[in-house]
Design an enzyme around this catalytic site. Structure first.
Site, short mmCIF file in Angstrom:
data_model
loop_
_atom_site.label_atom_id
_atom_site.label_comp_id
_atom_site.label_asym_id
_atom_site.label_seq_id
_atom_site.Cartn_x
_atom_site.Cartn_y
_atom_site.Cartn_z
N HIS A 116 -30.24 22.38 15.04
CA HIS A 116 -30.00 21.04 15.61
C HIS A 116 -30.85 19.99 14.88
O HIS A 116 -31.89 20.31 14.31
CB HIS A 116 -30.40 21.00 17.09
N ASP A 157 -40.28 21.16 11.44
CA ASP A 157 -39.17 20.61 10.64
C ASP A 157 -38.68 21.62 9.59
O ASP A 157 -39.47 22.18 8.83
CB ASP A 157 -39.63 19.31 9.95
N HIS A 158 -37.36 21.81 9.59
CA HIS A 158 -36.71 22.73 8.65
C HIS A 158 -37.24 24.16 8.76
O HIS A 158 -37.41 24.85 7.76
CB HIS A 158 -36.79 22.21 7.21
N CYS A 163 -25.38 30.32 21.91
CA CYS A 163 -26.77 30.09 21.49
C CYS A 163 -27.45 31.39 21.07
O CYS A 163 -28.55 31.35 20.51
CB CYS A 163 -27.58 29.43 22.59
N HIS A 185 -28.67 29.22 14.72
CA HIS A 185 -27.96 27.95 14.48
C HIS A 185 -29.02 26.85 14.57
O HIS A 185 -30.17 27.14 14.89
CB HIS A 185 -26.86 27.75 15.53
N GLU A 219 -31.74 17.26 21.91
CA GLU A 219 -31.33 18.38 21.07
C GLU A 219 -30.05 18.03 20.33
O GLU A 219 -29.86 18.36 19.16
CB GLU A 219 -31.13 19.63 21.93
N HIS A 271 -32.68 27.88 15.55
CA HIS A 271 -33.20 28.80 16.57
C HIS A 271 -32.12 29.77 17.03
O HIS A 271 -30.94 29.60 16.74
CB HIS A 271 -33.83 28.04 17.75
#
Lengths: 161, 145
Positions: B46, B83-84, B38, B44, B127, B19
């Site tokens: 998590h 996801d991903h 951020c 980047h 996170e 994100h």
């Protein structure tokens, strides 16, 4: 007049002290690991229904987990020992209770699960009963919560009040 | 006073996602002032863990408060969508909402609440190992906080 005010103030302080002590909850938690196998199976159901409800957990030979039990007790801190309960005592209570669980097949080796599906919920409930009974001998503390991890990604909390 | 039994079950689901936190109308420089690292323009990611907590009575036949298979079936499409993925680009909801932990947690809550109803009492979104976000209804939470 001043003496009366001082006395009132002392009473107020005493009440304040009591209320402050009452306002705090004191909990102690001890963890212990045990390994056991189990099978999800309801004898009153057909094989088909057992498989559809319980899936992989209904495998005929059972499967196992490394369970992690967290036992939380609440009580007052003893002025002399500084403890709610002696950890040596709690450790031995937990160890005694877990004798019938550790390295056992719960359905076959533990009488509590003769007619009870050994789900995490039911194991937590049985453990609560056994621990509560053993801790009844200690008037200074009571069982607050049982948390049982079946895996690191699944746990059940059980408590009664 | 009657003694009451309380049972909850918590299952963890994991997803990894990218994100970027930024306000579209602001310059990269101004975004950095608000969102710090951020707001890195290329994003980047998590490894998220979402803990779903259910509450109810133990069914005497199954020994469960809720079917874990059913819970997996409810969670699976929600996790698959995230996801991903790069959340603020590939997941429509986050095109107009910051993909912060707070917003991801409430988004997941609203997705699964209609299926789980009163059984769902709490979610916790981690996170990183050092920050997590919780979302629940105060009036439907049996724990002493």
């Amino acid at each position: 007049m001043e003496v009366v005010q001082c006395a009132n103030y002392a009473i107020l302080l005493a009440f304040k002290g009591v209320f402050e002590l009452m306002g705090f909850k004191k909990l102690l938690t001890k963890k212990m690991e045990f390994s056991a196998s189990h099978r999800y199976w309801n004898e009153d159901w057909s094989e088909e229904k057992n498989l559809s409800v319980f899936g992989k957990s209904a495998g005929p030979y059972g499967h196992g987990h490394n369970y992690n039990l967290e036992v939380t007790v609440e009580g007052e801190v003893d002025a002399e020992t500084g403890m709610i309960i002696n950890l040596v005592e709690l450790k031995s209570v937990m160890a005694e209770v877990l004798v019938d669980f550790d390295h056992k097949h719960l359905n076959k080796d533990n009488p509590h699960f003769k007619d009870l599906v050994p789900t995490t919920e039911n194991i937590a409930r049985v453990l609560w009963d056994l621990l509560e009974e053993k801790l009844q001998g200690n008037p200074k503390c009571s069982l607050y919560r049982v948390r049982l991890y079946e895996t690191q990604d699944l746990y059940v909390d059980y408590w009664r009040k | 006073m009657k003694i009451k039994e309380y049972v909850s079950l918590t299952k963890t689901y994991r997803f990894s996602a990218g994100h970027r936190l930024y306000i579209k109308s602001l310059s990269d420089e101004d975004n950095f002032k608000i969102f710090d690292t951020c707001s890195n323009p290329n994003g980047h990611g998590h490894d998220y863990a979402i803990q779903v907590q259910l509450y109810g009575e133990i069914d005497p036949e199954t020994g469960m408060i809720y079917s874990l298979q059913e819970l997996d079936n409810i969670m699976s499409p929600v996790i698959d969508e995230l996801d991903h993925k790069r959340l603020d680009i590939e997941v429509p909801y986050f095109e107009n909402a910051q993909p912060t932990g707070e917003n991801i947690a409430s988004y997941i809550w609203n997705k699964i609440k209609p299926s789980l109803n009163d059984k769902l009492i709490h979610i916790k979104l981690s996170e990183t190992s050092k920050s997590y976000f919780e979302y629940y209804e105060e009036d439907n939470y049996p724990y002493e906080c």
